[in-house]
Design an enzyme around this catalytic site. Structure first.
Site, short mmCIF file in Angstrom:
data_model
loop_
_atom_site.label_atom_id
_atom_site.label_comp_id
_atom_site.label_asym_id
_atom_site.label_seq_id
_atom_site.Cartn_x
_atom_site.Cartn_y
_atom_site.Cartn_z
N GLY A 1 8.44 4.48 0.37
CA GLY A 1 7.98 4.40 -1.01
C GLY A 1 7.20 3.15 -1.35
O GLY A 1 7.36 2.10 -0.72
N ALA A 2 6.33 3.27 -2.37
CA ALA A 2 5.69 2.11 -3.00
C ALA A 2 6.63 1.59 -4.09
O ALA A 2 7.68 2.17 -4.35
CB ALA A 2 4.35 2.53 -3.60
N ASN B 1 5.96 1.07 -7.45
CA ASN B 1 5.67 1.30 -8.87
C ASN B 1 6.58 2.34 -9.51
O ASN B 1 6.87 2.26 -10.70
CB ASN B 1 4.20 1.64 -9.07
N GLU C 1 0.35 9.84 0.35
CA GLU C 1 -0.04 9.66 -1.06
C GLU C 1 -0.53 8.23 -1.19
O GLU C 1 0.28 7.29 -1.27
CB GLU C 1 1.18 9.89 -1.97
N CYS D 1 -1.21 4.78 -9.18
CA CYS D 1 -2.22 5.10 -8.16
C CYS D 1 -3.36 5.96 -8.70
O CYS D 1 -4.50 5.82 -8.29
CB CYS D 1 -1.55 5.82 -7.01
N GLU E 1 2.24 16.67 -3.00
CA GLU E 1 3.62 16.62 -3.45
C GLU E 1 3.76 17.55 -4.65
O GLU E 1 2.76 17.99 -5.24
CB GLU E 1 4.01 15.18 -3.83
P1 NDP Z 1 2.00 -0.64 0.69
O1 NDP Z 1 1.04 0.21 1.40
O2 NDP Z 1 1.91 -2.10 0.85
O3 NDP Z 1 3.49 -0.25 1.09
C1 NDP Z 1 3.98 1.07 0.96
C2 NDP Z 1 5.27 1.21 1.74
O4 NDP Z 1 4.98 1.23 3.14
C3 NDP Z 1 6.25 0.06 1.53
O5 NDP Z 1 7.56 0.57 1.52
C4 NDP Z 1 5.99 -0.79 2.74
O6 NDP Z 1 7.05 -1.65 3.06
C5 NDP Z 1 5.79 0.26 3.80
N1 NDP Z 1 5.08 -0.18 5.01
C6 NDP Z 1 4.22 -1.21 5.16
N2 NDP Z 1 3.76 -1.26 6.43
C7 NDP Z 1 4.33 -0.24 7.10
C8 NDP Z 1 4.25 0.25 8.44
N3 NDP Z 1 3.47 -0.32 9.36
N4 NDP Z 1 5.00 1.33 8.79
C9 NDP Z 1 5.78 1.95 7.87
N5 NDP Z 1 5.90 1.52 6.59
C10 NDP Z 1 5.18 0.45 6.20
O7 NDP Z 1 1.88 -0.24 -0.84
P2 NDP Z 1 2.54 -0.91 -2.11
O8 NDP Z 1 4.01 -0.84 -2.01
O9 NDP Z 1 1.87 -2.22 -2.34
O10 NDP Z 1 2.09 0.12 -3.25
C11 NDP Z 1 0.85 0.11 -3.85
C12 NDP Z 1 -0.05 1.16 -3.21
O11 NDP Z 1 0.55 2.42 -3.26
C13 NDP Z 1 -1.37 1.30 -3.94
O12 NDP Z 1 -2.44 1.40 -3.05
C14 NDP Z 1 -1.21 2.60 -4.68
O13 NDP Z 1 -2.40 3.22 -4.99
C15 NDP Z 1 -0.36 3.39 -3.76
N6 NDP Z 1 0.35 4.43 -4.49
C16 NDP Z 1 -0.03 5.74 -4.30
C17 NDP Z 1 0.55 6.75 -5.02
C18 NDP Z 1 0.18 8.18 -4.80
O14 NDP Z 1 0.99 9.03 -5.10
N7 NDP Z 1 -0.99 8.50 -4.30
C19 NDP Z 1 1.59 6.46 -6.02
C20 NDP Z 1 1.94 5.07 -6.09
C21 NDP Z 1 1.32 4.10 -5.36
P3 NDP Z 1 7.24 -3.05 2.28
O15 NDP Z 1 6.25 -3.09 1.19
O16 NDP Z 1 8.62 -2.97 1.80
O17 NDP Z 1 7.02 -4.10 3.29
#
Ligand code: NDP
Length: 485
Positions: free
Chosen positions: A151-152, A154, A251, A285, A459
């Site tokens: 998850g992200a 937000n 997503e 997003c 989704e």
């Molecule tokens: P990130 O891409 O930084 O992180 C998303 C998740 O992936 C976090 O749990 C993160 O862990 C994890 N992660 C990071 N690297 C890896 C890896 N190599 N392998 C597996 N998991 C990994 O996004 P944010 O959390 O900063 O969220 C913001 C982003 O999410 C924006 O770009 C936004 O547009 C998008 N988003 C999209 C949505 C949609 O439905 N389309 C809805 C909401 C947000 P950790 O951060 O804990 O290190």
């Protein structure tokens, strides 16, 4: 609000809270104060293994339940979430910093919607019968196995539920890794599912950073990965999943256009732009961050936008009156401030906002830039904060070409009173989730997801079932086999 945010332990595995203090400390910072309100530990490889072992052991039995019984567990979970909406909303506010007036209506409630919808759908999931003369084929809709959700930060409750509900309805087991920024809410979802009668091990939560996520994605026991996150992370996770030929749902981010034609109801379009840029302090997003306004109504639009934006109540997200809370973290605040600097230095006109508030917490004014051109950084990159870019346009073909000139394709909106134009333009916009005279509605009944770099798969809705199940086809011969020798 007197909620104690500290969970019993960091992880939820095999039906119970589990701790492993060997994992790195993840402090949970309340964005309104900058103070630590809880702490958890990142999942070690032992924790990752424990969660996957539990999920794998529980999945087969869960899949053998009658689908309607599985559905009943999910609808019970939905009811519990609704009963506890206040408590869950307070936790969401502490986890993310989003205003309580939002979290009361948008988070646990949308999670409950997902459990209710997929709970109801579970009993309807069937294969089909394909007649072939005297022979026939039938198909069986089977679960994929162990699904990993990542998850992200937000929408931590909603994301856990949007991934969990269809996965569980189809008979899969889930290991969910929340964002390290917002680790608290998914644990409550796991607790509630157990209370609703979900067998232990079917839904597990493991905390951690990207490394933990990567360990889950790379594990051969995992059949599917569903990520909500940024495009760069999506690329990495998709590539890692491909190594094991795993199913994926991605997503990802966006830079979505919202087009306001000259015949639009200006007040309504301004409302759409506010909702689609400043809700959740702009950390959504699908936000319509590129607002194209017809030249003839541009100044009228900007006047109303500035006037209404001045009415925003920026403040402590725990206060009922607050409509704009802090950014989720200092890192995200600084990232967004960097984009605001770029907007100014590249020549955009600052209409309002742009400044960090001089108080504790990560507060930023809702910001509007006008005179934005398509080549500016704030026009091209996802900012993920309360920063709206307003562009002028003159004709339909021009605005469609400019709206589509982005690698992203998550959402798009059109404001006009001309219905023929609305449908014509929406038909030509390259985006997965579109809106006519509205913005950012995401009912569970409708597919949600992006095209182009914004993602793969959908989704919500019946479409999600395709992404959490697979078909086995069975040929049934009634006569003799026609062997060549
Ligand atoms: P990130 O891409 O930084 O992180 C998303 C998740 O992936 C976090 O749990 C993160 O862990 C994890 N992660 C990071 N690297 C890896 C890896 N190599 N392998 C597996 N998991 C990994 O996004 P944010 O959390 O900063 O969220 C913001 C982003 O999410 C924006 O770009 C936004 O547009 C998008 N988003 C999209 C949505 C949609 O439905 N389309 C809805 C909401 C947000 P950790 O951060 O804990 O290190």
């Amino acid at each position: 609000m007197t909620y104690d945010a500290q969970p019993q332990a960091s992880h939820f595995i095999d039906g119970t809270y589990v701790e492993d203090k060997a994992g790195d400390v993840i402090p949970v910072i309340f964005a309104a104060t900058g103070k630590e309100i809880a702490r958890v530990h990142a999942g070690t490889s032992a924790i990752v293994d424990q969660a996957l072992t539990a999920a794998q052991a529980a999945q087969k039995d869960w899949a053998s339940w009658s689908p309607r019984e599985r559905g009943r567990v999910l609808t019970r979970a939905a009811a519990i979430m609704r009963e506890r909406n206040e408590e869950l909303s307070q936790l969401e506010t502490l986890d993310t910093g989003k205003p309580i007036q939002e979290t009361r209506v948008a988070d646990a409630t949308s999670g409950a919607d997902a459990f209710e919808y997929f709970g109801g759908l579970a009993g309807t999931l069937t294969g089909e019968h394909i007649p072939l003369g005297q022979d026939w084929v039938y198909t069986i809709r089977e679960p994929l196995g162990v699904c990993v959700g990542i998850g992200a930060w937000n929408y931590p409750t909603q994301i856990a539920c949007w991934k969990g509900a269809p996965a569980l309805a189809c008979g899969n087991a889930v290991v969910f890794k929340p964002s390290e920024t917002t680790p608290l809410c998914a644990l409550k979802v796991a607790e509630i599912l157990i209370e609703a009668g979900l067998p232990k091990g079917v839904f597990n939560v493991v905390q951690g950073m990207g490394q933990t996520g990567a360990a889950l994605v790379g594990d051969p026991r995992v059949a599917k990965v569903s990520l909500t996150g940024s495009v760069p992370t999506g690329r990495r996770v998709y590539a890692a999943a491909a190594e094991g030929m795993k199913h994926v749902t991605m997503e990802l981010g966006g830079k979505s256009p919202m087009i306001v034609f000259e015949d639009a109801d200006i007040e309504n379009a301004v409302g759409g732009a506010i909702l689609g840029n400043f809700y959740s302090t702009g950390q959504v997003c699908s936000n319509g961050t590129r607002v194209f306004v017809h030249k003839s109504i541009l100044e009228a639009f900007l006047d109303r936008l500035a006037a209404r934006t001045a009415q925003a109540v920026i403040g402590d997200p725990r206060d009922d009156a607050t409509s704009i809370g802090p950014m989720v973290s200092e890192a995200q605040l600084n990232l967004v401030l960097g984009y605001i600097d770029k907007g100014t230095s590249e020549g955009a006109r600052l209409v309002c906002g742009g400044t960090r508030l001089d108080r504790e917490g990560y507060y930023l004014e809702p910001t509007v830039f006008a005179d934005v051109t398509d080549d500016m950084t704030i026009a091209r990159e996802e900012i993920f904060g309360p920063v709206m870019a307003v562009f002028a346009f003159e004709d339909e073909d021009e605005v469609i070409a400019r709206a589509n000139d982005t690698p992203f394709g998550l959402s798009a909106g059109v404001f006009t009173r001309d219905l023929a134009r609305a449908h014509r333009v929406i038909g030509r916009l390259e985006a997965g989730s579109c809106f006519i005279n509205s913005y950012n509605d995401a009912p569970v009944e409708a597919p949600f997801g992006g095209s182009k770099m914004s993602g793969v798969g959908r989704e919500n809705s019946k479409a999600a079932i395709e992404h959490y199940s697979q078909l086995k086809s069975v040929y049934v011969r009634m006569g003799d086999v026609e062997a060549p020798f």
